[in-house]
Write an enzyme that holds these catalytic residues in place. Structure first.
Site, PDB file in Angstrom:
ATOM      1  N   TRP A 195       0.874  -1.178   0.000  1.00  0.00           N
ATOM      2  CA  TRP A 195       0.000   0.000   0.000  1.00  0.00           C
ATOM      3  C   TRP A 195       0.916   1.235   0.000  1.00  0.00           C
ATOM      4  O   TRP A 195       1.753   1.358   0.908  1.00  0.00           O
ATOM      5  CB  TRP A 195      -0.853  -0.046   1.262  1.00  0.00           C
ATOM      6  CG  TRP A 195      -1.850   1.050   1.423  1.00  0.00           C
ATOM      7  CD1 TRP A 195      -2.723   1.525   0.481  1.00  0.00           C
ATOM      8  CD2 TRP A 195      -2.114   1.795   2.624  1.00  0.00           C
ATOM      9  NE1 TRP A 195      -3.505   2.512   1.014  1.00  0.00           N
ATOM     10  CE2 TRP A 195      -3.159   2.705   2.324  1.00  0.00           C
ATOM     11  CE3 TRP A 195      -1.574   1.783   3.907  1.00  0.00           C
ATOM     12  CZ2 TRP A 195      -3.663   3.584   3.262  1.00  0.00           C
ATOM     13  CZ3 TRP A 195      -2.081   2.656   4.852  1.00  0.00           C
ATOM     14  CH2 TRP A 195      -3.113   3.547   4.534  1.00  0.00           C
ATOM     15  N   ASP A 237      -0.418  -5.688   9.427  1.00  0.00           N
ATOM     16  CA  ASP A 237      -1.432  -4.687   9.091  1.00  0.00           C
ATOM     17  C   ASP A 237      -2.729  -5.435   8.754  1.00  0.00           C
ATOM     18  O   ASP A 237      -2.787  -6.190   7.789  1.00  0.00           O
ATOM     19  CB  ASP A 237      -0.949  -3.861   7.887  1.00  0.00           C
ATOM     20  CG  ASP A 237      -1.905  -2.713   7.563  1.00  0.00           C
ATOM     21  OD1 ASP A 237      -2.933  -2.581   8.248  1.00  0.00           O
ATOM     22  OD2 ASP A 237      -1.621  -1.960   6.606  1.00  0.00           O
ATOM     23  N   LYS A 243     -13.123  -0.623   6.844  1.00  0.00           N
ATOM     24  CA  LYS A 243     -13.772  -1.415   5.803  1.00  0.00           C
ATOM     25  C   LYS A 243     -14.839  -2.333   6.392  1.00  0.00           C
ATOM     26  O   LYS A 243     -15.979  -2.347   5.924  1.00  0.00           O
ATOM     27  CB  LYS A 243     -12.729  -2.267   5.051  1.00  0.00           C
ATOM     28  CG  LYS A 243     -11.496  -1.499   4.616  1.00  0.00           C
ATOM     29  CD  LYS A 243     -11.791  -0.508   3.507  1.00  0.00           C
ATOM     30  CE  LYS A 243     -10.855   0.667   3.461  1.00  0.00           C
ATOM     31  NZ  LYS A 243      -9.495   0.571   3.120  1.00  0.00           N
TER      32      LYS A 243
HETATM   33  C1  LIG Z   1      -3.246  -2.035   3.610  1.00  0.00           C
HETATM   34  C2  LIG Z   1      -3.963  -0.950   4.312  1.00  0.00           C
HETATM   35  N1  LIG Z   1      -3.599  -0.633   5.557  1.00  0.00           N
HETATM   36  C3  LIG Z   1      -4.205   0.334   6.243  1.00  0.00           C
HETATM   37  C4  LIG Z   1      -5.231   1.054   5.691  1.00  0.00           C
HETATM   38  C5  LIG Z   1      -5.802   2.144   6.553  1.00  0.00           C
HETATM   39  O1  LIG Z   1      -7.111   2.407   6.487  1.00  0.00           O
HETATM   40  P1  LIG Z   1      -7.803   3.515   7.403  1.00  0.00           P
HETATM   41  O2  LIG Z   1      -6.790   4.464   7.864  1.00  0.00           O
HETATM   42  O3  LIG Z   1      -8.812   4.115   6.520  1.00  0.00           O
HETATM   43  O4  LIG Z   1      -8.408   2.745   8.546  1.00  0.00           O
HETATM   44  C6  LIG Z   1      -5.652   0.779   4.388  1.00  0.00           C
HETATM   45  C7  LIG Z   1      -6.725   1.549   3.747  1.00  0.00           C
HETATM   46  O5  LIG Z   1      -6.925   1.582   2.565  1.00  0.00           O
HETATM   47  C8  LIG Z   1      -5.000  -0.257   3.683  1.00  0.00           C
HETATM   48  O6  LIG Z   1      -5.361  -0.590   2.443  1.00  0.00           O
END
Ligand SMILES: Cc1ncc(COP(=O)(O)O)c(C=O)c1O
Length: 398
Positions: free
Chosen positions: A130, A210, A245
């Site tokens: 990511w 993660d 999500k």
């Molecule tokens: C791999 C991964 N880690 C962490 C996140 C963090 O998401 P958020 O900060 O929206 O909870 C995302 C969101 O797209 C993600 O794809």
């Protein structure tokens, strides 16, 4: 002083949203942004969340600060969800939970925690990962390294990943995606997780897992296989969890930093450090999302409703994956793209080149990231043929 500051390009995905919004083609399709969409193309508030909010509206008596670790009820609920209610780690008091502004906030806490408390330790990220991982860990001043994950033929290259992990300096941090790898969609099998555990033990690495998509792959417990395996067999690890999500709480910024220590005393030590990190970043996390999650997970009825909704979202994504491969059949591409049905989560690395992605955008108003990552949840059943036909056109004329 400001006149010397350069303008930097905006986030690629945000640019994509703008371009999509400005496109007047009624056939346009958005496969870029990382949010779940239902069959109507909406990202709705879950029914369980609406009901929990209605209850909170009645019960809430204060807007006072909730403290650097956030709401303890939220922390307990997330620990049970991630590690499993019966986890001996919970009984031993070895796990600490710090509510955070989203999974991103938890990752930044983890990054600062490592920088301050484990000086000199580098972090290893999957290639690809990511993109925000790179920014977050770099901003915290950590040394970034990559381990191979997807090869040039667009396949998971597990042997190369394992061989690289076997060379990592003792004590370095290795970031693993628990499930629904973003951006590739390729997940490790149980046997592969077992092998990762062996290398992590051998090299005395510190895993940072993660966990942003629990429930979106194969199930809430199934998706936790790797996390729970490592937690069960290792003395120490870090987990960052997100409710963006699986609870659909994207804008409420609801996440959690989980730290696991050898024993209760050491847990209290590292927990005190996490509080300082949180305090220095934003003091207290936002409360509302965490309150919703605790409200749902403390009610048997709401938990059941929420579990059903997660199942509905997961089944839709996995069903679309298969339907998409089927839609490519008339164009002779179903074998070339068969891997999409095997991948998990919202994203797939399609293997399309940046030039093919550009043509999809310019000629068919189909928007995706130039790396070829597509958000499968952005598809809808009635648009599959349009998407398949367009992909066939750009692949065959390449
Ligand atoms: C791999 C991964 N880690 C962490 C996140 C963090 O998401 P958020 O900060 O929206 O909870 C995302 C969101 O797209 C993600 O794809």
């Amino acid at each position: 002083m400001f006149q010397q500051i350069a303008r930097v390009p905006g986030d690629a995905i945000l640019g994509l949203i703008d371009a999509y919004n400005q496109d007047t083609n009624p056939e346009k399709v958005d496969l870029g942004v990382g949010v779940y969409r239902d069959a109507q193309g909406n990202t709705p508030v879950l029914r369980s969340v609406k009901e929990a909010e209605a209850r909170l509206l009645q019960q809430e008596t204060t807007k006072s600060y909730i403290g650097s670790h956030g709401d303890p009820r939220y922390g307990e609920a997330v620990l049970a969800l991630v590690l499993g209610e019966a986890s001996p780690i919970l009984a031993a008091g070895r796990a600490s939970a710090t509510q955070s502004p989203g999974g991103t906030g938890a990752l930044r806490l983890a990054a600062d925690f490592i920088k301050v408390n484990l000086p000199g330790k580098g972090i290893w990220l999957s290639d690809p990962t990511w993109p925000n991982h790179l920014g977050i860990f770099e901003a915290a001043g950590l040394k970034l390294n990559k381990y191979p994950y997807v090869n040039a033929a667009n396949q998971l290259d597990f042997p190369a990943m394992l061989a690289c992990l076997q060379q990592i300096p003792h004590g370095d941090v290795v970031l693993l995606h628990a499930c629904c790898h973003n951006p590739s969609g390729f997940d490790l099998t149980r046997e592969q997780w077992d092998q990762v555990l062996e290398v992590v033990k051998e090299r005395e690495l510190l895993p940072l897992v993660d966990f942003a998509y629990q429930g979106f792959g194969d199930g809430l417990d199934e998706d936790a296989y790797g996390v729970r395996l490592l937690a069960e067999h290792l003395d120490e690890m870090i987990i960052t969890s997100s409710c963006s999500k699986n609870f659909g709480l994207y804008r409420e910024r609801t996440g959690c930093l989980i730290l696991i220590a050898r024993n209760h005393e050491e847990m209290l030590n590292i927990r005190s450090q996490a509080a300082i990190t949180a305090r220095e970043n934003y003091s207290n996390p936002p409360s509302h999302g965490g309150a919703i999650v605790s409200e749902i997970l403390q009610s048997t009825e709401l938990t059941q409703l929420w579990r059903d909704e997660v199942t509905e979202m997961r089944n839709r994504i996995n069903g679309l994956r298969q339907d998409f491969v089927d839609a490519l059949k008339p164009y002779g591409l179903s074998e070339q793209f068969a891997f999409i049905a095997e991948q998990r989560g919202m994203f797939s690395y399609t293997g399309l080149t940046p030039q093919q992605v550009d043509r999809l955008r310019d000629e068919y108003s189909i928007y995706m990231v130039r790396s070829g990552r597509a958000n499968v949840a952005g598809m809808s059943t009635d648009r599959l043929d349009y998407i398949a036909k367009a992909i066939a056109a750009v692949v065959k004329q390449a």
